[in-house]
Design a protein around this motif. Sequence first.
Motif, PDB file in Angstrom:
ATOM      1  N   ARG A 172       0.825  -1.210   0.000  1.00  0.00           N
ATOM      2  CA  ARG A 172       0.000   0.000   0.000  1.00  0.00           C
ATOM      3  C   ARG A 172       0.863   1.266   0.000  1.00  0.00           C
ATOM      4  NH1 ARG A 172      -3.022   4.058   1.503  1.00  0.00           N
ATOM      5  NH2 ARG A 172      -1.926   4.712   3.373  1.00  0.00           N
ATOM      6  N   ILE A 173       1.935   1.243   0.782  1.00  0.00           N
ATOM      7  CA  ILE A 173       2.829   2.406   0.827  1.00  0.00           C
ATOM      8  C   ILE A 173       3.438   2.656  -0.550  1.00  0.00           C
ATOM      9  CG2 ILE A 173       4.999   3.286   1.773  1.00  0.00           C
ATOM     10  CD1 ILE A 173       4.304   1.841   4.389  1.00  0.00           C
ATOM     11  N   ASN A 174       3.900   1.584  -1.206  1.00  0.00           N
ATOM     12  CA  ASN A 174       4.510   1.756  -2.525  1.00  0.00           C
ATOM     13  C   ASN A 174       3.487   2.208  -3.566  1.00  0.00           C
ATOM     14  OD1 ASN A 174       7.102   1.116  -1.666  1.00  0.00           O
ATOM     15  ND2 ASN A 174       6.837  -1.071  -2.037  1.00  0.00           N
ATOM     16  N   GLU A 175       2.256   1.749  -3.445  1.00  0.00           N
ATOM     17  CA  GLU A 175       1.199   2.218  -4.336  1.00  0.00           C
ATOM     18  C   GLU A 175       0.971   3.714  -4.171  1.00  0.00           C
ATOM     19  OE1 GLU A 175      -2.246  -0.104  -3.486  1.00  0.00           O
ATOM     20  OE2 GLU A 175      -1.401  -1.952  -4.343  1.00  0.00           O
ATOM     21  N   MET A 176       1.023   4.195  -2.930  1.00  0.00           N
ATOM     22  CA  MET A 176       0.836   5.626  -2.678  1.00  0.00           C
ATOM     23  C   MET A 176       1.998   6.436  -3.245  1.00  0.00           C
ATOM     24  SD  MET A 176      -2.098   6.111  -1.354  1.00  0.00           S
ATOM     25  CE  MET A 176      -2.572   4.772  -2.468  1.00  0.00           C
ATOM     26  N   ARG A 177       3.193   5.888  -3.206  1.00  0.00           N
ATOM     27  CA  ARG A 177       4.328   6.571  -3.825  1.00  0.00           C
ATOM     28  C   ARG A 177       4.070   6.809  -5.316  1.00  0.00           C
ATOM     29  NH1 ARG A 177       8.921   6.915  -0.952  1.00  0.00           N
ATOM     30  NH2 ARG A 177       9.058   5.754   1.022  1.00  0.00           N
ATOM     31  N   HIS A 178       3.671   5.752  -6.002  1.00  0.00           N
ATOM     32  CA  HIS A 178       3.417   5.867  -7.436  1.00  0.00           C
ATOM     33  C   HIS A 178       2.229   6.792  -7.730  1.00  0.00           C
ATOM     34  CE1 HIS A 178       6.060   2.321  -7.647  1.00  0.00           C
ATOM     35  NE2 HIS A 178       6.213   2.632  -8.926  1.00  0.00           N
ATOM     36  N   VAL A 216       4.498   8.882   3.802  1.00  0.00           N
ATOM     37  CA  VAL A 216       3.745   8.377   2.649  1.00  0.00           C
ATOM     38  C   VAL A 216       2.571   7.529   3.103  1.00  0.00           C
ATOM     39  CG1 VAL A 216       3.923   7.062   0.500  1.00  0.00           C
ATOM     40  CG2 VAL A 216       5.857   8.432   1.279  1.00  0.00           C
ATOM     41  N   ALA A 217       2.714   6.876   4.262  1.00  0.00           N
ATOM     42  CA  ALA A 217       1.645   6.012   4.768  1.00  0.00           C
ATOM     43  C   ALA A 217       0.423   6.806   5.205  1.00  0.00           C
ATOM     44  CB  ALA A 217       2.156   5.173   5.938  1.00  0.00           C
ATOM     45  N   GLY A 218       0.558   8.134   5.312  1.00  0.00           N
ATOM     46  CA  GLY A 218      -0.593   8.967   5.642  1.00  0.00           C
ATOM     47  C   GLY A 218      -1.406   9.371   4.427  1.00  0.00           C
ATOM     48  N   MET A 219      -0.893   9.046   3.238  1.00  0.00           N
ATOM     49  CA  MET A 219      -1.635   9.339   2.006  1.00  0.00           C
ATOM     50  C   MET A 219      -2.675   8.253   1.752  1.00  0.00           C
ATOM     51  SD  MET A 219       1.506  10.346  -0.539  1.00  0.00           S
ATOM     52  CE  MET A 219       2.698  11.621  -0.145  1.00  0.00           C
ATOM     53  N   THR A 220      -3.818   8.653   1.214  1.00  0.00           N
ATOM     54  CA  THR A 220      -4.869   7.709   0.841  1.00  0.00           C
ATOM     55  C   THR A 220      -5.407   8.100  -0.535  1.00  0.00           C
ATOM     56  OG1 THR A 220      -6.693   8.990   1.788  1.00  0.00           O
ATOM     57  CG2 THR A 220      -5.537   7.467   3.279  1.00  0.00           C
ATOM     58  N   GLN A 252      12.423   5.547  -3.438  1.00  0.00           N
ATOM     59  CA  GLN A 252      12.653   5.471  -2.002  1.00  0.00           C
ATOM     60  C   GLN A 252      11.778   4.395  -1.367  1.00  0.00           C
ATOM     61  OE1 GLN A 252      11.903   9.538  -0.888  1.00  0.00           O
ATOM     62  NE2 GLN A 252      13.579  10.317  -2.150  1.00  0.00           N
ATOM     63  N   ARG A 253      12.129   4.000  -0.155  1.00  0.00           N
ATOM     64  CA  ARG A 253      11.430   2.899   0.492  1.00  0.00           C
ATOM     65  C   ARG A 253      11.064   3.246   1.935  1.00  0.00           C
ATOM     66  NH1 ARG A 253      10.248   1.767  -3.622  1.00  0.00           N
ATOM     67  NH2 ARG A 253      10.597  -0.093  -4.898  1.00  0.00           N
ATOM     68  N   GLY A 254      10.009   2.566   2.420  1.00  0.00           N
ATOM     69  CA  GLY A 254       9.578   2.763   3.785  1.00  0.00           C
ATOM     70  C   GLY A 254       8.476   3.794   3.888  1.00  0.00           C
ATOM     71  N   MET A 255       8.189   4.197   5.105  1.00  0.00           N
ATOM     72  CA  MET A 255       7.072   5.092   5.359  1.00  0.00           C
ATOM     73  C   MET A 255       7.368   6.538   4.983  1.00  0.00           C
ATOM     74  SD  MET A 255       5.725   3.574   9.007  1.00  0.00           S
ATOM     75  CE  MET A 255       4.622   4.941   9.268  1.00  0.00           C
ATOM     76  N   PHE A 256       8.662   6.893   4.926  1.00  0.00           N
ATOM     77  CA  PHE A 256       8.997   8.302   4.773  1.00  0.00           C
ATOM     78  C   PHE A 256       9.700   8.587   3.458  1.00  0.00           C
ATOM     79  CE2 PHE A 256       9.201   7.354   9.372  1.00  0.00           C
ATOM     80  CZ  PHE A 256       8.097   8.092   9.758  1.00  0.00           C
TER      81      PHE A 256
END
Length: 396
Positions: free
Chosen positions: A317-323, A377-381, A344-348
């Motif tokens: 989900r985090i990587n999907e939000m990055r894209h 990034v994990a705060g994005m939806t 980049q990787r991870g939550m930030f």
Amino acid sequence: MFEKVQIAPPDPILGLTETFKADPNPDKINLSVGVYQDSSGRTPVLETVKEAEKRILEQEDSKGYLSMTGAPVYCAVVQELLFGAGHEIIDSKRAATAQCPGGTGALRVAGDYLHFVHPGAKIWLSNPTWANHNTIFGAAGLTCEQYAYRNPETNGLDFDAMCESIKTIPKGDVILLHGCCHNPTGIDPTPEQWAIIGDLLAKQEVLPLVDFAYQGLANGIEEDRTGLLELVKKVKQMLICSSFSKNFGLYRERTGALTIVADDAQQANTVMSQVKLRIRYNYSNPPSHGGQIVAVVLSDKELKAKWYKEVAGIRSRINEMRHLFVKTLKEKGVKQDFNSIIEQRGMFSFSGLTKEQVARLRDEYSIYIVGSGRINVAGMTPSNMDRLCEAIKAVV
């Protein structure tokens, strides 16, 4: 006495959360504090955690104190997660682990140990690093220095500058390395670069302290220990601070560990005897509940496999939000290059937004980002992405 007390400045990250909570805007977005959220904006309890808690409730028969280093079964599963079952470090008992109240607690215990037992040692932190690193080690009495890390022109790792910095670190000093998912940049060395870092540290006789707070959120539970395993091939002595806040969602349970890697079992036990004194003078012994959860899940083959899948879901989900973030910015015509965020990787991620732009996002759009430009990034939806990117377009 209290009449002379002045109000303390707010924490640069947690203070933002307090401001966010007080903001009446119903469309406010919090991308500051490092807490995972699902696609609906909730911080969920993992199914494996719920199952473990059911078993604990049924079987637990005491609330007596743990020892200073915590539950042996917890310490054992922590080592297996770090190094892999059957690793030479585990079999030779060159590692000793203490259960700690969160990764932050482990860092503070490490700082207290270093200040008391190695009083001349300075600790070197990446530029940039997690804002709390400086305050934790400063409060423990350590002097903090910096080594080069991020290339501001590429928003990637400046590996050559990093290596040159390491070559200047005096023998007997300590370097803090992020095991994976570097906070705040999301930029990690490659396995080959980790091996070179290990060679340099061995040559310089510098002690690595690895902050390992996000195992599983970069490429996978086992894949994310690659850097650590490269280091231990080169360096015999090490401190490792690990956390289960993110990959188990145990934020409020404060579940972490400090692991000592030494030349041999006797040396590991000797160092741990000093760590135990630091623990005794601080909180005496760790809380139990979070550690019990981790031990139950990682000791059960089926629960462990299910946990791997849950962590994979968080990572995906985090990587999907990055894209989606980069794609949406492009669709809105934003000219600034944010493509590095995909790598980049991870939550930030380090967004490259300036302090002025961050302030405008907060004041004009109720979007909360740390002043350095670090975004969670994990705060994005999917539901807040359009508004977020529209606001960024307006300020850049």
